[in-house]
Design a protein around this motif. Structure first.
Motif, mmCIF file in Angstrom:
data_model
loop_
_atom_site.group_PDB
_atom_site.id
_atom_site.type_symbol
_atom_site.label_atom_id
_atom_site.label_comp_id
_atom_site.label_asym_id
_atom_site.label_seq_id
_atom_site.Cartn_x
_atom_site.Cartn_y
_atom_site.Cartn_z
ATOM 1 N N ALA A 178 22.254 36.045 36.988
ATOM 2 C CA ALA A 178 21.540 37.034 35.968
ATOM 3 C C ALA A 178 22.359 37.812 35.338
ATOM 4 N N GLU A 214 21.123 31.858 33.884
ATOM 5 C CA GLU A 214 19.870 31.316 33.960
ATOM 6 C C GLU A 214 19.903 30.113 33.322
ATOM 7 N N THR A 258 15.501 27.357 42.431
ATOM 8 C CA THR A 258 14.816 27.082 41.085
ATOM 9 C C THR A 258 13.555 26.311 41.034
ATOM 10 N N ARG A 282 20.535 34.598 42.753
ATOM 11 C CA ARG A 282 19.749 34.757 41.312
ATOM 12 C C ARG A 282 20.295 36.044 40.669
#
Ligand code: MG
Length: 117
Positions: free
Chosen positions: A18, A23, A82, A14
């Protein structure tokens, strides 16, 4: 609740996404497609090998296979993150389902679908 290894990996992925502003493109749809694309890249290494050859890969080929396996895992973990899926819990649940579908006493030594047992 303590974080498991897959949840820790999900957090690293993640952050990786990012940091790169990915994203927006990392939708569930795109990640599901990426799982299959990477699975195809993994499969390509085995195309045309005999069954025996597939079990004893040369070091360089094995390294390439390892990287494709990592790609599959990475996108699957991103997809699970997700969608809020706990992959280890989902795998445990699926093993329980498979155990009911394929009772050991009926399935032992037989490679057939559950409805043919
Ligand atoms: Mg790849």
């Amino acid at each position: 609740m303590p974080e498991n290894e897959l949840q820790a990996l999900a957090a690293r992925l993640r952050a990786f996404a990012a940091e790169r502003g990915w994203e927006r493109t990392d939708s569930a749809k795109n990640l599901a497609i990426a799982v299959m694309v990477e699975a195809g890249e993994l499969l390509e290494h085995f195309q045309w090998l005999t069954t025996e050859e597939s079990g004893r890969l040369a070091p360089e080929k094995r390294s390439q296979v390892e990287q494709e396996m990592a790609d599959v895992l990475i996108f699957l973990v991103r997809l699970a993150d997700t969608l809020g899926v706990d992959l280890l819990a989902a795998a445990d649940a699926k093993i329980a389902i498979n155990a009911r579908k394929y009772p050991a006493e009926k399935a032992r030594g037989r490679a057939v679908k559950y409805d043919e047992l």
